[in-house]
Design a protein around this motif. Sequence first.
Motif, PDB file in Angstrom:
ATOM      1  N   UNK A 122       0.854  -1.191   0.000  1.00 40.70           N
ATOM      2  CA  UNK A 122       0.000   0.000   0.000  1.00 40.70           C
ATOM      3  C   UNK A 122       0.895   1.248   0.000  1.00 40.70           C
ATOM      4  N   UNK A 123       0.657   2.133  -0.946  1.00 44.86           N
ATOM      5  CA  UNK A 123       1.447   3.345  -1.068  1.00 44.86           C
ATOM      6  C   UNK A 123       2.694   3.190  -1.919  1.00 44.86           C
ATOM      7  N   UNK A 124       3.090   1.957  -2.183  1.00 42.96           N
ATOM      8  CA  UNK A 124       4.252   1.718  -3.042  1.00 42.96           C
ATOM      9  C   UNK A 124       3.827   1.360  -4.455  1.00 42.96           C
ATOM     10  N   UNK A 125       2.914   0.392  -4.574  1.00 44.09           N
ATOM     11  CA  UNK A 125       2.459  -0.015  -5.898  1.00 44.09           C
ATOM     12  C   UNK A 125       1.637   1.106  -6.516  1.00 44.09           C
ATOM     13  N   UNK A 126       1.840   1.319  -7.814  1.00 45.91           N
ATOM     14  CA  UNK A 126       1.220   2.440  -8.519  1.00 45.91           C
ATOM     15  C   UNK A 126       0.078   1.959  -9.415  1.00 45.91           C
ATOM     16  N   UNK A 127      -0.951   2.787  -9.633  1.00 42.07           N
ATOM     17  CA  UNK A 127      -2.037   2.397 -10.544  1.00 42.07           C
ATOM     18  C   UNK A 127      -1.536   2.310 -11.985  1.00 42.07           C
ATOM     19  N   UNK A 128      -2.161   1.402 -12.740  1.00 39.94           N
ATOM     20  CA  UNK A 128      -1.870   1.243 -14.169  1.00 39.94           C
ATOM     21  C   UNK A 128      -0.384   1.036 -14.439  1.00 39.94           C
ATOM     22  N   UNK A 129       0.276   0.279 -13.572  1.00 43.87           N
ATOM     23  CA  UNK A 129       1.706   0.040 -13.720  1.00 43.87           C
ATOM     24  C   UNK A 129       1.963  -1.453 -13.922  1.00 43.87           C
ATOM     25  N   UNK A 130       3.121  -1.751 -14.514  1.00 39.46           N
ATOM     26  CA  UNK A 130       3.450  -3.142 -14.828  1.00 39.46           C
ATOM     27  C   UNK A 130       3.713  -3.950 -13.560  1.00 39.46           C
ATOM     28  N   UNK A 131       3.238  -5.183 -13.549  1.00 41.61           N
ATOM     29  CA  UNK A 131       3.445  -6.088 -12.435  1.00 41.61           C
ATOM     30  C   UNK A 131       3.694  -7.479 -13.000  1.00 41.61           C
ATOM     31  N   UNK A 132       4.695  -8.168 -12.472  1.00 44.30           N
ATOM     32  CA  UNK A 132       5.051  -9.502 -12.946  1.00 44.30           C
ATOM     33  C   UNK A 132       4.900 -10.492 -11.803  1.00 44.30           C
ATOM     34  N   UNK A 133       4.116 -11.515 -12.035  1.00 45.83           N
ATOM     35  CA  UNK A 133       3.794 -12.515 -11.016  1.00 45.83           C
ATOM     36  C   UNK A 133       4.303 -13.869 -11.478  1.00 45.83           C
ATOM     37  N   UNK A 134       5.063 -14.537 -10.629  1.00 51.78           N
ATOM     38  CA  UNK A 134       5.540 -15.877 -10.949  1.00 51.78           C
ATOM     39  C   UNK A 134       5.319 -16.794  -9.747  1.00 51.78           C
ATOM     40  N   UNK A 135       5.094 -18.059 -10.025  1.00 52.65           N
ATOM     41  CA  UNK A 135       4.871 -19.046  -8.974  1.00 52.65           C
ATOM     42  C   UNK A 135       4.971 -20.439  -9.563  1.00 52.65           C
ATOM     43  N   UNK A 136       5.037 -21.424  -8.689  1.00 47.70           N
ATOM     44  CA  UNK A 136       5.008 -22.831  -9.096  1.00 47.70           C
ATOM     45  C   UNK A 136       3.734 -23.459  -8.551  1.00 47.70           C
ATOM     46  N   UNK A 137       3.124 -24.360  -9.336  1.00 46.62           N
ATOM     47  CA  UNK A 137       1.870 -24.974  -8.921  1.00 46.62           C
ATOM     48  C   UNK A 137       1.797 -26.414  -9.426  1.00 46.62           C
ATOM     49  N   UNK A 138       1.092 -27.230  -8.691  1.00 45.55           N
ATOM     50  CA  UNK A 138       0.761 -28.593  -9.111  1.00 45.55           C
ATOM     51  C   UNK A 138      -0.583 -28.944  -8.483  1.00 45.55           C
ATOM     52  N   UNK A 139      -1.222 -30.001  -8.978  1.00 41.26           N
ATOM     53  CA  UNK A 139      -2.493 -30.392  -8.396  1.00 41.26           C
ATOM     54  C   UNK A 139      -3.297 -31.266  -9.335  1.00 41.26           C
ATOM     55  N   UNK A 140      -4.566 -31.410  -8.988  1.00 37.50           N
ATOM     56  CA  UNK A 140      -5.453 -32.270  -9.770  1.00 37.50           C
ATOM     57  C   UNK A 140      -6.869 -31.699  -9.723  1.00 37.50           C
TER      58      UNK A 140
END
Length: 226
Positions: A98-116
């Motif tokens: 809050x207060x750091x992230x800017x509106x309409x700005x680029x954001x990159x999300x990465x993660x690992x997932x597995x499941x069924x």
Amino acid sequence: MINRNNAALVCLLGLFSLAGAAQAANVDIAIDGGFEDAGVNGFPIDPPGPTPPGWVGFTGGGTIGITTDNPAEGTYAAQIATTGPIQGVVIKNANLAIGLVQPNSEITISFSARGVGLDGGVHFAELLSEFSGGGATNEILGGGPLALNPDPNVWTDFMFTTTTGGDVSGGVSLQFVAASGGAANSFSELFVDNISIEVAAVPVPAALWLFGTGLGLLGLRRRRAA
């Protein structure tokens, strides 16, 4: 031979180059992206009142846990599961930066997932741009269910680059959903780990940055001497 003026110019250009590099840096705003803290201290589930920054879980007819069985890295991974019909369980890295992230700005999300997912069971990753007074805009990353490896023991790595919403006064949230379908035996189980959420750091104006290095003060001293 390089005179003092040329040396100062070389120094100035070098500092501008460093300033540009510093302003281009990204920052990872995810909290406990590997679930190591949650594994040690427990996972807050269905918390009352305002959502605190960090991981929270909403069972919605399912189960939420932390497992040491086959994490993508480290010791722990998160596990959510639900059985139909029409049930959903959510974990959420909530109200970040809050207060750091800017509106309409680029954001990159990465993660690992597995499941069924069985008989209509699916999994989603969603980015929420939160409003300070409540409410949010929601984006399903990838535009639909996560395409996991058919082998539930094999991790798949995901990366999505998108933009935040026009109002991020309440920060941003990343949530994972395991949802069952309409069939009585529908089942969805999702494991997630190794989460990163990168946004551009708030840039420091070059003039201010250079002033902080002392170069601005050098210029002032020269003018006074003249």
